[in-house]
Design a protein around this motif. Structure first.
Motif, mmCIF file in Angstrom:
data_model
loop_
_atom_site.group_PDB
_atom_site.id
_atom_site.type_symbol
_atom_site.label_atom_id
_atom_site.label_comp_id
_atom_site.label_asym_id
_atom_site.label_seq_id
_atom_site.Cartn_x
_atom_site.Cartn_y
_atom_site.Cartn_z
ATOM 1 N N PRO A 158 -7.703 12.409 7.899
ATOM 2 C CA PRO A 158 -6.608 11.412 7.921
ATOM 3 C C PRO A 158 -6.514 10.582 6.639
ATOM 4 C CG PRO A 158 -8.493 10.585 9.140
ATOM 5 C CD PRO A 158 -8.910 11.917 8.591
ATOM 6 N N HIS A 159 -6.166 11.216 5.527
ATOM 7 C CA HIS A 159 -5.963 10.532 4.241
ATOM 8 C C HIS A 159 -7.151 9.597 3.908
ATOM 9 C CE1 HIS A 159 -2.544 9.259 1.321
ATOM 10 N NE2 HIS A 159 -3.719 9.115 0.742
ATOM 11 N N LEU A 160 -8.306 10.217 3.741
ATOM 12 C CA LEU A 160 -9.550 9.458 3.522
ATOM 13 C C LEU A 160 -10.018 9.450 2.070
ATOM 14 C CD1 LEU A 160 -11.817 10.666 6.503
ATOM 15 C CD2 LEU A 160 -10.560 8.519 6.301
ATOM 16 N N THR A 199 -14.991 1.595 -3.011
ATOM 17 C CA THR A 199 -13.746 2.003 -3.673
ATOM 18 C C THR A 199 -12.584 1.123 -3.249
ATOM 19 O OG1 THR A 199 -14.569 4.249 -3.731
ATOM 20 C CG2 THR A 199 -12.220 3.975 -4.068
ATOM 21 N N ARG A 200 -12.467 0.873 -1.940
ATOM 22 C CA ARG A 200 -11.334 0.059 -1.481
ATOM 23 C C ARG A 200 -11.464 -1.375 -2.006
ATOM 24 N NH1 ARG A 200 -8.906 3.092 3.002
ATOM 25 N NH2 ARG A 200 -8.432 5.002 1.854
ATOM 26 N N THR A 201 -12.712 -1.846 -2.192
ATOM 27 C CA THR A 201 -12.900 -3.184 -2.759
ATOM 28 C C THR A 201 -12.485 -3.168 -4.232
ATOM 29 O OG1 THR A 201 -14.693 -3.591 -1.209
ATOM 30 C CG2 THR A 201 -14.606 -5.041 -3.121
ATOM 31 N N ALA A 202 -12.883 -2.121 -4.944
ATOM 32 C CA ALA A 202 -12.509 -2.021 -6.364
ATOM 33 C C ALA A 202 -10.996 -1.894 -6.516
ATOM 34 C CB ALA A 202 -13.211 -0.829 -6.997
ATOM 35 N N MET A 203 -10.353 -1.161 -5.610
ATOM 36 C CA MET A 203 -8.887 -1.040 -5.659
ATOM 37 C C MET A 203 -8.251 -2.416 -5.455
ATOM 38 S SD MET A 203 -8.574 2.427 -3.377
ATOM 39 C CE MET A 203 -6.797 2.417 -3.103
ATOM 40 N N GLY A 204 -8.798 -3.161 -4.499
ATOM 41 C CA GLY A 204 -8.272 -4.502 -4.221
ATOM 42 C C GLY A 204 -8.429 -5.407 -5.429
ATOM 43 N N PHE A 264 -1.619 -1.128 -3.827
ATOM 44 C CA PHE A 264 -3.039 -0.869 -3.553
ATOM 45 C C PHE A 264 -3.161 0.643 -3.398
ATOM 46 C CE2 PHE A 264 -6.500 -0.346 -0.476
ATOM 47 C CZ PHE A 264 -7.469 -1.225 -0.909
ATOM 48 N N GLY A 265 -3.313 1.356 -4.521
ATOM 49 C CA GLY A 265 -3.339 2.819 -4.512
ATOM 50 C C GLY A 265 -2.901 3.311 -5.877
ATOM 51 N N VAL A 266 -3.343 4.519 -6.222
ATOM 52 C CA VAL A 266 -2.928 5.052 -7.520
ATOM 53 C C VAL A 266 -1.558 5.719 -7.402
ATOM 54 C CG1 VAL A 266 -4.177 7.265 -7.255
ATOM 55 C CG2 VAL A 266 -3.671 6.393 -9.530
ATOM 56 N N GLY A 267 -1.307 6.390 -6.284
ATOM 57 C CA GLY A 267 -0.013 7.040 -6.073
ATOM 58 C C GLY A 267 1.047 5.981 -5.809
ATOM 59 N N VAL A 268 2.211 6.142 -6.421
ATOM 60 C CA VAL A 268 3.283 5.156 -6.235
ATOM 61 C C VAL A 268 4.558 5.825 -5.708
ATOM 62 C CG1 VAL A 268 2.536 3.312 -7.805
ATOM 63 C CG2 VAL A 268 3.681 5.322 -8.729
ATOM 64 N N ALA A 322 -4.153 15.399 -2.717
ATOM 65 C CA ALA A 322 -3.229 14.680 -3.610
ATOM 66 C C ALA A 322 -2.090 14.050 -2.800
ATOM 67 C CB ALA A 322 -2.708 15.627 -4.677
ATOM 68 N N ARG A 323 -1.040 14.809 -2.523
ATOM 69 C CA ARG A 323 0.061 14.319 -1.710
ATOM 70 C C ARG A 323 0.641 15.480 -0.906
ATOM 71 N NH1 ARG A 323 -1.565 9.928 -2.151
ATOM 72 N NH2 ARG A 323 -0.484 8.035 -2.833
ATOM 73 N N GLY A 324 1.070 15.181 0.314
ATOM 74 C CA GLY A 324 1.593 16.205 1.211
ATOM 75 C C GLY A 324 2.831 16.904 0.686
ATOM 76 N N VAL A 338 -10.387 3.631 -10.425
ATOM 77 C CA VAL A 338 -11.453 3.177 -9.520
ATOM 78 C C VAL A 338 -11.634 4.087 -8.295
ATOM 79 C CG1 VAL A 338 -11.379 0.763 -10.214
ATOM 80 C CG2 VAL A 338 -9.828 1.554 -8.419
ATOM 81 N N LEU A 339 -10.673 4.948 -8.019
ATOM 82 C CA LEU A 339 -10.836 5.816 -6.851
ATOM 83 C C LEU A 339 -11.103 7.274 -7.219
ATOM 84 C CD1 LEU A 339 -7.864 7.013 -7.097
ATOM 85 C CD2 LEU A 339 -7.232 5.251 -5.478
ATOM 86 N N THR A 340 -11.309 7.506 -8.510
ATOM 87 C CA THR A 340 -11.497 8.881 -8.977
ATOM 88 C C THR A 340 -12.712 9.546 -8.314
ATOM 89 O OG1 THR A 340 -10.501 8.300 -11.078
ATOM 90 C CG2 THR A 340 -11.865 10.280 -11.051
ATOM 91 N N THR A 362 0.838 -1.195 0.000
ATOM 92 C CA THR A 362 0.000 0.000 0.000
ATOM 93 C C THR A 362 0.873 1.246 0.000
ATOM 94 O OG1 THR A 362 -0.048 0.417 2.380
ATOM 95 C CG2 THR A 362 -1.604 -1.236 1.540
ATOM 96 N N VAL A 363 0.204 2.385 -0.103
ATOM 97 C CA VAL A 363 0.940 3.649 -0.167
ATOM 98 C C VAL A 363 1.738 3.927 1.106
ATOM 99 C CG1 VAL A 363 -0.640 4.659 -1.844
ATOM 100 C CG2 VAL A 363 -1.141 4.919 0.570
ATOM 101 N N ARG A 364 1.513 3.167 2.162
ATOM 102 C CA ARG A 364 2.276 3.351 3.407
ATOM 103 C C ARG A 364 3.557 2.524 3.453
ATOM 104 N NH1 ARG A 364 -0.680 2.657 8.927
ATOM 105 N NH2 ARG A 364 1.381 3.165 9.713
HETATM 106 C C1 DGY Z 1 -3.809 6.616 -3.505
HETATM 107 O O1 DGY Z 1 -4.407 5.692 -4.042
HETATM 108 O O2 DGY Z 1 -2.785 7.089 -3.958
HETATM 109 C C2 DGY Z 1 -4.410 7.193 -2.261
HETATM 110 O O3 DGY Z 1 -3.678 8.199 -1.737
HETATM 111 C C3 DGY Z 1 -4.709 6.102 -1.257
HETATM 112 O O4 DGY Z 1 -5.923 5.643 -1.633
#
Ligand code: DGY
Length: 324
Positions: free
Chosen positions: A289-291, A298-303, A78-82, A242-244, A103-105, A55-57
């Motif tokens: 908190p990064h929601l 969405t989280r199911t579609a990402m998975g 699991f996330g669009v940001g890499v 987007a990103r910090g 899927v998270l748009t 994941t992104v973490r």
């Molecule tokens: C992403 O996908 O990049 C988000 O920040 C986490 O869902």
């Protein structure tokens, strides 16, 4: 890759439907008790697993990716940001990387709209007032905010999420749209709404609300710095889902505390989960908190998309959403 049952390392808990489907793809391993994986856990996983569902973490530095004896061939993020993965290093050592775009748009755009409204209408302050028991009743001049209707929204980055925010803000809130982006976006991709492309500096000077939708890259690091914050009118607000790393947080704190910016709505931070104390103390700021993608659908579609990449990798097919 192996011809027998592949081994997959799953770094974090995922929605039940995703975990059930994952278990059919191979032998799944994870950190003990699903505690957050350490760098050492990830190093071991790189040695022992065919693929990692991360994941992104989960940070994959160049050093980690160069782990001797590495077996992992795919990082299915699991996330669009890499930005958690050193892509150059992945490329050079031959580790493939996939992500979960598209899927998270809607969910992320929706949260952006929520933050715009929350900041303009002072929802955080209002909620805190009620919860504190300090609300003494309706007053004609209490917590007066601003209506979004007719305000100028400046969208920085007109990719999938930026375009969806623009369409929704225009159609749903009656905002006027302008954007700053590398290339112009054809009107049909914006649902036919009128949106002028301008330079980033002009956008900052001429917007009431600025919302950020660029990826985190070396080029976008501190894109919104002290100089650019100084271009924004004192009545304007800044939204970041987007990103910090895109915003210089120290410069943001200074602009807000000196009244050079009216408010901010942030879902992402430079060093998550650390949120600058000065920001947390400010009433005119809404902090989440990064929601962005945090809905079950969405989280199911990402998975499922991450799993489609894993499946394709194990079967020797084309990755549906490759990054590297
Ligand atoms: C992403 O996908 O990049 C988000 O920040 C986490 O869902």
């Amino acid at each position: 890759m192996t011809s027998t049952k592949p081994t997959i390392y799953q770094t974090r808990r995922l929605p039940t439907e995703v975990e059930s489907a994952l278990s059919t793809l191979g032998e799944v391993r994870h950190p003990p008790g699903f505690r957050p994986p350490t760098a050492d856990d990830l190093r071991k996983a790189l040695r022992k697993s065919d693929a990692i569902l991360c994941t992104v973490r989960d940070r994959f530095s160049a050093n980690l990716l160069r782990t001797p004896g590495r077996r992992t061939g795919l990082l299915a993020n699991f996330g669009v940001g890499v930005d958690n993965i050193d892509l150059e290093a992945a490329r050079s050592v031959g580790v493939r990387v996939s992500n979960t775009p598209g899927v998270l748009t809607e969910a992320t755009a929706e949260l952006t709209i929520a933050l715009i409204l929350a900041v303009l209408r002072r929802l955080g302050e209002g909620e805190r007032l009620v919860r504190s028991g300090g609300w003494t009743g309706w007053e004609p001049t209490q917590l007066l905010g601003r209506s979004a209707h007719g305000l100028r929204l400046g969208v920085v980055g007109m990719g999938r999420i930026g375009a969806t925010v623009a369409r929704r803000a225009h159609a749903g809130l009656g905002m006027r749209i302008r954007y700053a982006s590398r290339s112009p976006v054809p009107p049909w991709e914006l649902g036919g709404i009128e949106a002028e492309k301008v330079s980033l500096d002009r956008l900052l000077i001429e917007s009431d609300v600025v919302t950020l939708h660029v990826p985190s890259t070396p080029e976008t690091h501190h894109l919104i710095d002290a100089r650019r914050l100084a271009l924004m009118p004192p009545s304007s607000v800044l939204i970041n889902t987007a990103r910090g790393s895109i915003v210089d947080e120290a410069a943001l704190v200074a602009a807000l505390s000196e009244g050079r910016l009216a408010g901010a709505g942030f879902d992402v931070y430079a060093e998550e989960p650390n949120v600058p104390e000065a920001l947390r103390a400010m009433e005119q700021v809404v902090l989440l908190p990064h929601l962005g993608s945090a809905t079950l659908e969405t989280r199911t579609a990402m998975g499922k998309l991450a799993l489609a990449n894993l499946r394709a990798w194990f079967e020797g097919g084309t990755l549906p959403t490759p990054v590297v």
